[in-house]
Write a protein that holds these residues in place. Sequence first.
Motif, PDB file in Angstrom:
ATOM      1  N   GLU A  81       6.399  -3.995 -10.275  1.00  9.62           N
ATOM      2  CA  GLU A  81       7.565  -2.851  -9.453  1.00  9.62           C
ATOM      3  C   GLU A  81       7.052  -1.733  -8.063  1.00  9.62           C
ATOM      4  OE1 GLU A  81       8.137  -0.176 -12.499  1.00  9.62           O
ATOM      5  OE2 GLU A  81       7.745  -1.744 -14.598  1.00  9.62           O
ATOM      6  N   THR A  82       7.135  -1.751  -7.157  1.00 12.12           N
ATOM      7  CA  THR A  82       7.232  -1.474  -5.743  1.00 12.12           C
ATOM      8  C   THR A  82       7.300  -0.029  -6.154  1.00 12.12           C
ATOM      9  OG1 THR A  82       8.675  -2.120  -5.197  1.00 12.12           O
ATOM     10  CG2 THR A  82       7.081  -3.580  -4.906  1.00 12.12           C
ATOM     11  N   LEU A  83       6.707   0.439  -6.909  1.00  9.81           N
ATOM     12  CA  LEU A  83       7.121   2.043  -6.945  1.00  9.81           C
ATOM     13  C   LEU A  83       7.790   2.958  -5.538  1.00  9.81           C
ATOM     14  CD1 LEU A  83       6.270   3.258  -9.937  1.00  9.81           C
ATOM     15  CD2 LEU A  83       7.570   2.096  -9.845  1.00  9.81           C
ATOM     16  N   ASN A  84       6.272   2.597  -4.005  1.00 13.05           N
ATOM     17  CA  ASN A  84       6.753   3.214  -3.333  1.00 13.05           C
ATOM     18  C   ASN A  84       7.483   1.966  -2.263  1.00 13.05           C
ATOM     19  OD1 ASN A  84       4.904   5.274  -4.079  1.00 13.05           O
ATOM     20  ND2 ASN A  84       2.794   3.600  -4.059  1.00 13.05           N
ATOM     21  N   GLY A  85       8.258   1.627  -2.630  1.00 11.15           N
ATOM     22  CA  GLY A  85       8.569   0.468  -1.529  1.00 11.15           C
ATOM     23  C   GLY A  85       7.870  -0.416  -1.387  1.00 11.15           C
ATOM     24  N   SER A  86       8.096  -0.789   0.643  1.00 12.31           N
ATOM     25  CA  SER A  86       7.789  -1.474   0.941  1.00 12.31           C
ATOM     26  C   SER A  86       8.145  -2.190   2.028  1.00 12.31           C
ATOM     27  CB  SER A  86       7.498  -3.573   0.491  1.00 12.31           C
ATOM     28  OG  SER A  86       6.656  -4.192   0.461  1.00 12.31           O
ATOM     29  N   THR A  87       6.736  -2.865   3.078  1.00  9.02           N
ATOM     30  CA  THR A  87       7.715  -3.601   4.452  1.00  9.02           C
ATOM     31  C   THR A  87       7.743  -4.739   4.444  1.00  9.02           C
ATOM     32  OG1 THR A  87       5.123  -3.346   5.770  1.00  9.02           O
ATOM     33  CG2 THR A  87       6.948  -1.404   5.316  1.00  9.02           C
ATOM     34  N   ILE A 137      11.258  -1.204   7.200  1.00  7.00           N
ATOM     35  CA  ILE A 137      10.764  -1.130   5.906  1.00  7.00           C
ATOM     36  C   ILE A 137      12.013  -0.970   4.910  1.00  7.00           C
ATOM     37  CG2 ILE A 137       9.725   1.616   4.862  1.00  7.00           C
ATOM     38  CD1 ILE A 137       9.575   1.970   8.194  1.00  7.00           C
ATOM     39  N   ASP A 138      11.466  -1.432   3.687  1.00  5.51           N
ATOM     40  CA  ASP A 138      12.213  -1.280   2.675  1.00  5.51           C
ATOM     41  C   ASP A 138      12.242  -0.306   1.632  1.00  5.51           C
ATOM     42  OD1 ASP A 138      14.234  -1.495   0.247  1.00  5.51           O
ATOM     43  OD2 ASP A 138      14.034  -3.335   0.538  1.00  5.51           O
ATOM     44  N   TRP A 139      12.793   0.866   1.732  1.00  6.94           N
ATOM     45  CA  TRP A 139      12.385   1.866   0.883  1.00  6.94           C
ATOM     46  C   TRP A 139      12.957   2.845  -0.152  1.00  6.94           C
ATOM     47  CZ3 TRP A 139       9.004   5.333   3.463  1.00  6.94           C
ATOM     48  CH2 TRP A 139       9.071   5.846   4.796  1.00  6.94           C
ATOM     49  N   ASP A 140      13.836   1.575  -0.134  1.00  8.52           N
ATOM     50  CA  ASP A 140      14.610   1.307  -1.824  1.00  8.52           C
ATOM     51  C   ASP A 140      13.594   0.078  -2.483  1.00  8.52           C
ATOM     52  OD1 ASP A 140      16.496   2.625  -1.449  1.00  8.52           O
ATOM     53  OD2 ASP A 140      17.949   1.508  -1.116  1.00  8.52           O
ATOM     54  N   VAL A 141      13.081  -0.868  -2.316  1.00  9.40           N
ATOM     55  CA  VAL A 141      12.860  -1.780  -3.416  1.00  9.40           C
ATOM     56  C   VAL A 141      12.074  -1.471  -4.333  1.00  9.40           C
ATOM     57  CG1 VAL A 141      10.688  -2.963  -1.413  1.00  9.40           C
ATOM     58  CG2 VAL A 141      12.180  -4.181  -3.636  1.00  9.40           C
ATOM     59  N   ARG A 142      12.233  -2.079  -5.802  1.00  5.53           N
ATOM     60  CA  ARG A 142      11.263  -1.149  -6.875  1.00  5.53           C
ATOM     61  C   ARG A 142      10.956  -2.385  -7.635  1.00  5.53           C
ATOM     62  NH1 ARG A 142      10.998   2.567  -3.934  1.00  5.53           N
ATOM     63  NH2 ARG A 142      11.168   4.298  -4.224  1.00  5.53           N
ATOM     64  N   GLU A 143      11.732  -3.657  -7.361  1.00  6.69           N
ATOM     65  CA  GLU A 143      11.439  -4.561  -7.920  1.00  6.69           C
ATOM     66  C   GLU A 143      10.991  -5.867  -7.214  1.00  6.69           C
ATOM     67  OE1 GLU A 143      10.744  -8.056 -10.731  1.00  6.69           O
ATOM     68  OE2 GLU A 143      12.432  -8.019  -9.430  1.00  6.69           O
TER      69      GLU A 143
END
Length: 393
Positions: A26-32, A15-21
């Motif tokens: 623009e991944t404002l909710n992060g990604s997995t 789980i990547d809570w930090d990724v925003r780009e």
Amino acid sequence: MVVKIKDGIYWIGAIDWDVREFHGYETLNGSTYNVYLIRDEKNVLIDATKGYLFQELMLNLKSLIDPKEIDYIVVNHGEMDHTGSLEKLVKYTGAKVVTNERCREHLELQYNTEGWEFITVDDKEELEIGSRRLKFIKTPMLHWPDNMVTYAVEDKVLFSNDAFGQHLASSERFDYQFKDLELLFEETKEYFANILLPYRMLVPGVLETLKKLEIDYICPSHGVIWKEHVGEVLERYLEWSSDRYVNRAVIVYDTMYNSTKKMAHRIGEGLMDGGVQVKIYNLSNTPMNKIMRDILDAKYVLIGSPTLNSNIYPSVAKFLAYMEGLKPADKKIGVAFGSYGWMEMATGVIKSTFERLGFKVVEEDCLTCRFVPKEEHLSRCYEFGKRLAQMDL
Ligand SMILES: Cc1cc2nc3c(=O)[nH]c(=O)nc-3n(C[C@H](O)[C@H](O)[C@H](O)COP(=O)(O)O)c2cc1C
Ligand SMILES: [Fe+2]
Ligand SMILES: [Fe+2]
């Protein structure tokens, strides 16, 4: 963290809570980055993670099995978000890489694959791993030429890679754990609008193939696992690829001194009073991917830009390039507007994008304005919006 999906099948992703780009998204909710482990006579990993998540992946893997016991790594798609950790993973596990020919080529062009052992599979081919069979179904151009999905036949689990995913970091791993299901579908729609939209004409054919399978779980490579809403997400994919629209106008603009903004809002009010659902977005504070989610099934697209140095405003140019690449459905209604000082240049650029996309362009004098629009001009913008809502186009 590892999560058991069913006997012998586990989620071991990151789980990547930090990724925003994410390449402009623009991944404002992060990604997995979901990776799955299947334990059988042969132990199999389905996909991998981005490179910097290798350690996390190994930690999860080691909590279940000695990594050296992994026999196969199935690679459904060569993009780096699912393969960045592959060089290390192959070296560490000694596993064979199971993929299709095109994906193998993509891996060879991105990584040092010297010494890798490949098993190259074709469309509908099956691989026995003990009590289970894995069936590979090619889904080219959804969204790269190398995409495929993997179906665990006996388990009725579809490993769908990018399809049916969302960029959403969450503690929940399954759809039924979400209280707000609509939010989940909105994220899924946004993902579709920004990743799969240009290739949507291929979606119905793939869905036909998938409908012939019994599917208990859809395990995508981003976001949550579909269990309770498998049928619904398949249906939504069909709907989003149908090019049908709802009575919605999306008004997108940027502005230096608020003149274009004033016009945007007045046109919007007219449309609203005309009974149209309206969304207004300022490009300076809204991710383009959010806007594309609403444009996907909107009837009207209105884009406003001031003229800057005999040209369109740069953020609007960027949005036009992005939207054009995603090729939203034609037959939408396009309206260009904006403020200028002495020689109007922006709306022509917007209109030519609309024309290339096959939109029907509606024009009126009130859609351009010298400097700050006076009340009289703004009320013409309002009336235009109201009329647009009633136009038989
Ligand atoms: C740096 C700069 C360059 C501009 N260049 C042009 C131009 O080339 N042609 C023109 O007609 N207006 C030009 N303008 C005038 C703007 O288009 C005008 O002020 C307009 O009302 C701005 O709309 P806005 O408030 O929506 O940003 C320029 C304004 C600025 C600040
Ligand atoms: Fe991808
Ligand atoms: Fe991906």
